[in-house]
Design a protein around this motif. Structure first.
Motif, PDB file in Angstrom:
ATOM      1  N   PHE A 183      -6.243   1.836  37.649  1.00  6.73           N
ATOM      2  CA  PHE A 183      -4.511   0.921  38.631  1.00  6.73           C
ATOM      3  C   PHE A 183      -5.035   0.166  39.407  1.00  6.73           C
ATOM      4  CE2 PHE A 183      -3.054   5.733  39.530  1.00  6.73           C
ATOM      5  CZ  PHE A 183      -2.599   5.894  38.645  1.00  6.73           C
ATOM      6  N   ALA A 184      -6.673  -0.221  39.978  1.00  9.05           N
ATOM      7  CA  ALA A 184      -7.454  -1.065  40.665  1.00  9.05           C
ATOM      8  C   ALA A 184      -7.293  -2.698  39.636  1.00  9.05           C
ATOM      9  CB  ALA A 184      -8.949  -1.007  41.379  1.00  9.05           C
ATOM     10  N   LEU A 185      -7.394  -1.971  38.105  1.00 10.92           N
ATOM     11  CA  LEU A 185      -7.505  -3.260  38.033  1.00 10.92           C
ATOM     12  C   LEU A 185      -6.172  -3.510  36.779  1.00 10.92           C
ATOM     13  CD1 LEU A 185      -9.149  -1.654  34.261  1.00 10.92           C
ATOM     14  CD2 LEU A 185     -10.201  -3.618  35.891  1.00 10.92           C
ATOM     15  N   THR A 186      -4.742  -2.985  37.330  1.00  8.50           N
ATOM     16  CA  THR A 186      -3.071  -3.206  37.081  1.00  8.50           C
ATOM     17  C   THR A 186      -2.929  -3.986  37.888  1.00  8.50           C
ATOM     18  OG1 THR A 186      -3.574  -1.556  35.725  1.00  8.50           O
ATOM     19  CG2 THR A 186      -1.831  -2.708  36.333  1.00  8.50           C
ATOM     20  N   HIS A 187      -3.203  -3.583  39.169  1.00 12.32           N
ATOM     21  CA  HIS A 187      -2.680  -4.341  40.354  1.00 12.32           C
ATOM     22  C   HIS A 187      -4.065  -5.911  40.711  1.00 12.32           C
ATOM     23  CE1 HIS A 187      -0.278  -0.735  41.637  1.00 12.32           C
ATOM     24  NE2 HIS A 187      -1.601   0.168  41.904  1.00 12.32           N
ATOM     25  N   GLY A 188      -5.039  -5.675  40.327  1.00  9.55           N
ATOM     26  CA  GLY A 188      -5.748  -7.054  40.167  1.00  9.55           C
ATOM     27  C   GLY A 188      -5.452  -8.178  39.669  1.00  9.55           C
ATOM     28  N   ALA A 239       6.395   5.051  38.383  1.00 12.46           N
ATOM     29  CA  ALA A 239       6.849   6.946  38.449  1.00 12.46           C
ATOM     30  C   ALA A 239       5.381   7.182  38.330  1.00 12.46           C
ATOM     31  CB  ALA A 239       8.575   7.365  37.924  1.00 12.46           C
ATOM     32  N   ASN A 240       5.242   7.876  37.692  1.00 13.66           N
ATOM     33  CA  ASN A 240       4.036   8.556  36.986  1.00 13.66           C
ATOM     34  C   ASN A 240       2.539   8.152  37.812  1.00 13.66           C
ATOM     35  OD1 ASN A 240       4.338  10.388  36.209  1.00 13.66           O
ATOM     36  ND2 ASN A 240       4.533   9.758  34.169  1.00 13.66           N
ATOM     37  N   GLY A 241       2.419   6.653  38.177  1.00 15.24           N
ATOM     38  CA  GLY A 241       1.269   5.938  38.235  1.00 15.24           C
ATOM     39  C   GLY A 241       1.505   6.631  40.219  1.00 15.24           C
ATOM     40  N   VAL A 242       2.823   6.152  40.715  1.00 13.28           N
ATOM     41  CA  VAL A 242       3.060   7.047  42.309  1.00 13.28           C
ATOM     42  C   VAL A 242       2.472   8.509  42.445  1.00 13.28           C
ATOM     43  CG1 VAL A 242       4.883   7.438  44.685  1.00 13.28           C
ATOM     44  CG2 VAL A 242       5.268   5.156  42.669  1.00 13.28           C
ATOM     45  N   LYS A 243       2.573   9.329  41.196  1.00 10.86           N
ATOM     46  CA  LYS A 243       2.442  10.506  41.095  1.00 10.86           C
ATOM     47  C   LYS A 243       0.575  10.917  41.321  1.00 10.86           C
ATOM     48  CE  LYS A 243       1.737  13.265  38.009  1.00 10.86           C
ATOM     49  NZ  LYS A 243       0.715  13.557  37.111  1.00 10.86           N
ATOM     50  N   ASP A 279      10.695   3.650  36.575  1.00 14.70           N
ATOM     51  CA  ASP A 279      10.852   3.639  34.905  1.00 14.70           C
ATOM     52  C   ASP A 279      10.467   2.695  33.915  1.00 14.70           C
ATOM     53  OD1 ASP A 279      12.555   2.145  35.597  1.00 14.70           O
ATOM     54  OD2 ASP A 279      14.278   3.353  33.986  1.00 14.70           O
ATOM     55  N   LYS A 280       9.027   2.175  34.806  1.00 16.92           N
ATOM     56  CA  LYS A 280       9.382   0.990  34.227  1.00 16.92           C
ATOM     57  C   LYS A 280       7.373   1.537  33.664  1.00 16.92           C
ATOM     58  CE  LYS A 280      12.601  -2.756  34.832  1.00 16.92           C
ATOM     59  NZ  LYS A 280      12.926  -2.181  35.813  1.00 16.92           N
ATOM     60  N   ASP A 281       7.062   0.700  33.105  1.00 17.87           N
ATOM     61  CA  ASP A 281       5.360   0.865  32.919  1.00 17.87           C
ATOM     62  C   ASP A 281       4.730   0.161  33.743  1.00 17.87           C
ATOM     63  OD1 ASP A 281       3.210   1.145  30.904  1.00 17.87           O
ATOM     64  OD2 ASP A 281       3.337  -1.324  31.171  1.00 17.87           O
ATOM     65  N   ILE A 282       3.947   0.351  34.528  1.00 17.46           N
ATOM     66  CA  ILE A 282       2.706  -0.052  35.708  1.00 17.46           C
ATOM     67  C   ILE A 282       2.491  -1.419  35.188  1.00 17.46           C
ATOM     68  CG2 ILE A 282       1.562   2.580  36.107  1.00 17.46           C
ATOM     69  CD1 ILE A 282      -1.350   1.597  34.575  1.00 17.46           C
ATOM     70  N   SER A 283       2.497  -2.192  34.554  1.00 17.84           N
ATOM     71  CA  SER A 283       2.064  -3.547  34.431  1.00 17.84           C
ATOM     72  C   SER A 283       3.632  -3.960  35.693  1.00 17.84           C
ATOM     73  CB  SER A 283       2.573  -4.294  32.900  1.00 17.84           C
ATOM     74  OG  SER A 283       3.382  -3.670  32.221  1.00 17.84           O
ATOM     75  N   ALA A 284       4.578  -3.474  35.818  1.00 23.85           N
ATOM     76  CA  ALA A 284       5.272  -3.843  36.482  1.00 23.85           C
ATOM     77  C   ALA A 284       5.147  -3.994  37.992  1.00 23.85           C
ATOM     78  CB  ALA A 284       6.945  -3.081  36.925  1.00 23.85           C
TER      79      ALA A 284
END
Length: 290
Positions: A183-188, A239-243, A279-284
């Motif tokens: 998640f840090a990589l994605t958000h960064g 949504a799974n990222g939130v979870k 419902d989108k990929d975490i790259s969103a």
């Protein structure tokens, strides 16, 4: 029980993006696959791959040597395995692949012990494409008894198995730490592109600067391509990222660790979900500041 694949019956409970890929790979490797999914249509698609589909968990697990759970979260796994109880037999091997967090994995291990199941806490690293390619990384914890059969299943769905412990729990805890890194990589990555744009720099220049250097990676390239092209085809949903981000934050309560990035990442995922992109990929994550 022999460990020849053709005689090992595996019940896959949960045939979403990951579970369906797991079931297909098992069928292709010669396992006898029994599938169930809450949304029956998703399971029906596996018939073409040779899987036998059932309409309730108890029938799916009846006489199965191995039970695989690949469901959304702890409550879903708990509900499903409880529904499967009339069909479970003592001595069956249960491979729990879902990311469920600290509290839930202890509850599930207790259920397994109470009902005579050989339980493996085995969350996986990897999303849709690695699952389809049979290249997941399995983080496995569980007893020596049954490891041969468990490993044969892991070999069919993954490229590597890391044995973490002979007791359930540590694998789920490790998975939370690794998810925090993802998640840090994605958000960064998303914030880097957003900051460049806000400062009047073409985000493509930021990508070019990273490409081929020490900060580059396949993960970076995959996510920046999705962000720049606005292709948020889901491999792992917001949504799974939130979870999962919430599982990380909750697990750290009382540890004394102030996980600033994990908390901020949860807030960012939540902001993206609230904007209608769950419902989108975490790259969103790139859309958080849109």
């Amino acid at each position: 029980m022999t460990e020849k694949n053709s005689t090992v019956s595996v019940a896959v409970l949960g045939t979403g993006l990951i579970g369906a890929a797991i079931a297909r790979n098992l069928a292709r490797k010669g396992f006898h696959v029994r599938g169930w999914n809450r949304t029956a249509e998703k399971a029906q698609a596996l018939i073409a791959d040779g899987a036998h589909i059932f309409y309730n968990p108890a029938d799916a697990v009846r006489d199965a040597d191995v039970i695989v759970t690949a469901l959304k979260d702890g409550p879903a796994v708990n509900e499903t395995i409880a529904a499967a109880l009339p069909g479970l037999r003592k001595g069956a091997i249960w491979l729990q692949l879902s990311t469920v967090g600290v509290e839930a994995i202890d509850t599930l291990a207790t259920f397994a012990d109470k009902n005579g199941l050989i339980f493996y806490d085995a969350p996986v690293q990897g999303t849709r494409q690695p699952a389809e390619q049979g290249k997941l990384v399995i983080l496995a914890s569980g007893p020596e008894e049954g490891r041969g059969t468990a490993q044969s299943v892991f070999d069919a769905i993954g490229q590597r198995t890391l044995w973490v412990s002979d007791e359930p729990g540590p694998s789920s805890r490790l998975k939370l730490a690794l998810n925090a890194y993802v998640f840090a990589l994605t958000h960064g990555t998303a914030e880097t592109l957003a900051i460049a744009k806000a400062l009047g720099i073409d985000p493509a220049l930021a990508i070019e600067a990273v490409t081929g250097g020490p900060l580059d990676s396949g993960y970076f390239q995959g996510k920046v391509a999705a962000m720049i092209e606005s292709d948020f085809t889901v491999s792992f949903s917001v949504a799974n990222g939130v979870k999962d981000a919430r599982l990380v934050v909750d697990a750290l309560a009382g540890t004394g660790v102030q996980a600033d990035l994990a908390s901020a990442g949860l807030a960012r995922f939540q902001r993206v979900a609230n904007a209608g992109h769950g419902d989108k990929d975490i790259s969103a994550s790139f859309l958080a500041d849109a």
